[in-house]
Each structure stands twice: as structure tokens, then as C-alpha cells.
Design a protein around this motif. Structure first.
Motif, PDB file in Angstrom:
ATOM      1  N   GLU A  85      -1.817  20.609  -1.534  1.00 43.54           N
ATOM      2  CA  GLU A  85      -2.422  19.295  -1.738  1.00 43.54           C
ATOM      3  C   GLU A  85      -2.100  18.392  -0.545  1.00 43.54           C
ATOM      4  OE1 GLU A  85       0.270  17.371  -4.986  1.00 43.54           O
ATOM      5  OE2 GLU A  85       0.765  19.497  -4.750  1.00 43.54           O
ATOM      6  N   ALA A  86      -2.992  17.451  -0.251  1.00 42.37           N
ATOM      7  CA  ALA A  86      -2.760  16.532   0.852  1.00 42.37           C
ATOM      8  C   ALA A  86      -1.475  15.742   0.618  1.00 42.37           C
ATOM      9  CB  ALA A  86      -3.945  15.592   1.004  1.00 42.37           C
ATOM     10  N   THR A  87      -0.713  15.591   1.687  1.00 43.33           N
ATOM     11  CA  THR A  87       0.646  15.040   1.613  1.00 43.33           C
ATOM     12  C   THR A  87       0.790  13.961   2.675  1.00 43.33           C
ATOM     13  OG1 THR A  87       1.493  17.155   0.796  1.00 43.33           O
ATOM     14  CG2 THR A  87       3.078  15.680   1.835  1.00 43.33           C
ATOM     15  N   GLN A  88       1.161  12.754   2.256  1.00 47.15           N
ATOM     16  CA  GLN A  88       1.134  11.651   3.205  1.00 47.15           C
ATOM     17  C   GLN A  88       2.274  11.721   4.224  1.00 47.15           C
ATOM     18  OE1 GLN A  88       0.540  10.758  -0.167  1.00 47.15           O
ATOM     19  NE2 GLN A  88       2.354   9.698  -0.917  1.00 47.15           N
ATOM     20  N   VAL A  89       1.933  11.277   5.448  1.00 45.81           N
ATOM     21  CA  VAL A  89       2.871  11.346   6.563  1.00 45.81           C
ATOM     22  C   VAL A  89       3.786  10.135   6.626  1.00 45.81           C
ATOM     23  CG1 VAL A  89       1.303  12.782   7.914  1.00 45.81           C
ATOM     24  CG2 VAL A  89       1.194  10.279   8.162  1.00 45.81           C
ATOM     25  N   SER A  90       3.503   9.114   5.829  1.00 45.11           N
ATOM     26  CA  SER A  90       4.318   7.901   5.793  1.00 45.11           C
ATOM     27  C   SER A  90       3.996   7.156   4.518  1.00 45.11           C
ATOM     28  CB  SER A  90       4.026   7.007   7.007  1.00 45.11           C
ATOM     29  OG  SER A  90       2.704   6.490   6.929  1.00 45.11           O
ATOM     30  N   ALA A  91       4.804   6.136   4.208  1.00 45.49           N
ATOM     31  CA  ALA A  91       4.519   5.328   3.024  1.00 45.49           C
ATOM     32  C   ALA A  91       3.176   4.624   3.165  1.00 45.49           C
ATOM     33  CB  ALA A  91       5.645   4.312   2.816  1.00 45.49           C
ATOM     34  N   GLN A  92       2.826   4.204   4.375  1.00 46.92           N
ATOM     35  CA  GLN A  92       1.558   3.520   4.629  1.00 46.92           C
ATOM     36  C   GLN A  92       0.353   4.420   4.404  1.00 46.92           C
ATOM     37  OE1 GLN A  92       0.020   3.129   8.691  1.00 46.92           O
ATOM     38  NE2 GLN A  92       0.330   0.918   8.503  1.00 46.92           N
ATOM     39  N   ALA A  93       0.574   5.742   4.446  1.00 48.95           N
ATOM     40  CA  ALA A  93      -0.526   6.710   4.415  1.00 48.95           C
ATOM     41  C   ALA A  93      -1.007   7.033   3.015  1.00 48.95           C
ATOM     42  CB  ALA A  93      -0.080   7.999   5.107  1.00 48.95           C
ATOM     43  N   GLN A  94      -0.331   6.541   1.980  1.00 48.93           N
ATOM     44  CA  GLN A  94      -0.684   6.896   0.604  1.00 48.93           C
ATOM     45  C   GLN A  94      -1.951   6.181   0.138  1.00 48.93           C
ATOM     46  OE1 GLN A  94       2.320   5.977  -2.330  1.00 48.93           O
ATOM     47  NE2 GLN A  94       1.228   7.017  -3.985  1.00 48.93           N
TER      48      GLN A  94
END
Length: 339
Positions: A56-65
């Protein structure tokens, strides 16, 4: 005649048991701290008979969610949570890449501590995101400042390093489906007048720079990328997708990536949504070509035999069929997801 779909394949030096790939499928099942849940090792290891799993797609930072309860790969706890997944998949004989994403404008202030989502330009996405157990319109984004862009690139680089620390065999960069890298590439979402806007070369720049940074960090053989040249997912559009993606793919080819994962048509929808020459696109890429969207056993077999694909990814059919490879090989009926 032996079906080549079930034969081994060498991907960037990684031996795959077959040419069937599990496509990334967003689950919104992460636990506290956006760490993969206790069920995640079981979920993925049950599907380890795929030649390759893409998470599943996994965010690279908190901003990326952009959606509630999607996992990250930027804290020590998240890295440890993913290590449990990769250990389980490897113990079951599988191979696994993590898909790294930044959703850009497809997000909501509720997920970002009150901050606005970021985008190439302050243009709202015509779509829905999932927040507080409901589908809602995304928040209006703000345009990224030029001096913020190096930080975006570095967040992908660091997440790729974290992926290797978590035991992944490699990473897939999410450049598809109307998320941040796709937003920068498309003239329907990018109205910038700096080095990241205007011409095709400028709009493609961020996707290519992210890919180059990831390759420099973990190696080309561990790096793939997903694109969706004509999908209208999340309200994305472009006036000349053929020229745009011809340029992007030529740039990606120069990086010697392990594979290019291509959504043919509309993501999860019709394959012939608009005319597009995928064969011409393929001719620009020398690595493995991973085809996606609407494939069944017959279509996948035909694509492999014809040389129009090296690998084929299956998405929704893996949800209700963790043993999909065995079912396809046996010609057995597939279980159907609940409506």
C-alpha cells in the motif's frame, strides 16, 4: 506450452518466482503513530506467492498524508513496524517493495494538524479523501515555495533509505494517480512560472529529480516508479499526455530503473479511456515493463508472450484471493470481494 507468466524473472538482480505482481492497494489500516498494524505481517505474507508484492502507498513524511490511517516510513516506530512485515514476507519466500508517496493536494487539514495541503499550484483537487471515517472534499492547497522543493525531494530519499533499513527489497515511487509528482507534471494542476512549471521539461523536473535522488541513495536495481499517463484519477488532467510522458519515460530510462509500472487507461476503470500509444512509450524504456489495469489470466499471458509486458500487476483480485497465483495457475475460479 508452458505459461511464461508463472516462470521466474530477474528484476534488477532480484530473482522473482513468477511474473505476477501484487499491485499497491491502499488499506487505511495503520495503527497508532501510523505504524503498520499487527495484522499487516499476516496480510502481506499470505500473498507472498506473488513474484513481487508492492505495498500500500506509504507516506514519506507527515505532510505527505492524504487519507486517515495510512502508514508512514519516516519514524523509528514505522520502520520497526514495516520490518515485521518484510521479515514475514521473506520467511514465506516472497519479495516486497514499498510504494512511497506524497499525496500533495489530495489531503485535508484534519490530517495535517491544521496546515494546508501542498501542491504545485493553489488549485483544489476535484475528488474525495477519507477523513474521520467519511469521504470528504480535500482542503484547498497552497503552492509550494521554490525553496521547499529540495525538502520534498529529500523526504523521498530518506524514506527510501528507511525502506532498506526496514528490510524491503526495494521501493516504488508513486508518480501516478494525481498525487504530488503527477500534479507537478500535469498542466491541469501546475500553473507555476518557475523552473518547475510551464514547459514539459520543467513540469517533469520534480518526478525525475525524486527518482534520481532515490537511485543515488539505494541503487537503480532497487528502484521502480509508477505512472498513469491517461488516468483522470483525483481530478488530474493534461493537454498533451503523449508528449509529456514520452519525455518523462526517456528521462527515467536514463536512470536505469529496475522497472516502470504503467497504469493503462483509467486507474481501476476502462483501459481505453483516451487514445494513447503505450507501445511507443515502452520503446523509450529499457528496463522491465510492469503492466497494470484490468488484466486477467488470458490478457496477462498474451501480454507476456507478445513482449508487450515483462511483468503484470493484479490489484483487486489479490484482496479476496491471497492465493491468487495458485488459482490462476490451476485455472480455478476467483473469490469475489464483498460488494
Amino acid at each position: 506450452m508452458t505459461n511464461p507468466l508463472f516462470q521466474p524473472y530477474d528484476l534488477g538482480g532480484i530473482r522473482l518466482a513468477n511474473r505476477i505482481v501484487m499491485a499497491p492497494l491502499t488499506r487505511s489500516r495503520a495503527g497508532a503513530g501510523l505504524v503498520p498494524s499487527d495484522l499487516s505481517p499476516t496480510y502481506y505474507s499470505q500473498r507472498a506467492s506473488a513474484g513481487l508484492i508492492i505495498t500500500e502507498a506509504t507516506q514519506v513524511s507527515a505532510q505527505a498524508q492524504g487519507y486517515q490511517d495510512t502508514p508512514g516510513l519516516y519514524t523509528p516506530e514505522q520502520i520497526a513496524g514495516w520490518r515485521r512485515v518484510t521479515d514475514a514476507v521473506h520467511a514465506a519466500g516472497g519479495r516486497i517493495f514499498v510504494q512511497l508517496w506524497h499525496v500533495g493536494r489530495v489531503s485535508h487539514v484534519e490530517l495535517l494538524g491544521g496546515a494546508q495541503p501542498v501542491a504545485p499550484s493553489a488549485i483544489a483537487a476535484e475528488t474525495r479523501t477519507f477523513v474521520n471515517n467519511a469521504f470528504v472534499a480535500p482542503s484547498i492547497p497552497r503552492a509550494l515555495a521554490l525553496d521547499e522543493i529540495p525538502g520534498i525531494i529529500d523526504s523521498f530519499r530518506q524514506a527510501a533509505a528507511n525502506a532498506i533499513a526496514a528490510g524491503f527489497d526495494g521501493v516504488e515511487i508513486h508518480g501516478a494517480n494525481g498525487y504530488l509528482l503527477d500534479q507537478f507534471a500535469r498542466d491541469g494542476a501546475n500553473r507555476r512560472d518557475d523552473a518547475y512549471g510551464g514547459s514539459i521539461e520543467n513540469r517533469a523536473r520534480l518526478m525525475l529529480e525524486v527518482a534520481a535522488a532515490v537511485v543515488a541513495e539505494i541503487g537503480a536495481g532497487r528502484t521502480g516508479i509508477r505512472i498513469s499517463p491517461v488516468s483522470p484519477a483525483n481530478g488530474i488532467s493534461d493537454s498533451d499526455p503523449q508528449s509529456l510522458f514520452d519525455h518523462i519515460v526517456a528521462g527515467l530510462n536514463a536512470l536505469n530503473l529496475a522497472y516502470l509500472h504503467v497504469v493503462e487507461g483509467a486507474t481501476g476503470g476502462p483501459r481505453d479511456v483516451v487514445p494513447f500509444d503505450f507501445a511507443a512509450l515502452k520503446s523509450r524504456f529499457g528496463g522491465a515493463w510492469l503492466a497494470n489495469n484490468g488484466y486477467d489470466l488470458d490478457l496477462a499471458t498474451e501480454a507476456i508472450r507478445a513482449g508487450s509486458a515483462d511483468l503484470v500487476s493484479f490489484g483487486r483480485s489479490f484482496i479476496a484471493n491471497p492465493d491468487l497465483v495458485a488459482r490462476l495457475q490451476a485455472g480455478a475460479p476467483l473469490a469475489q470481494p464483498d460488494p
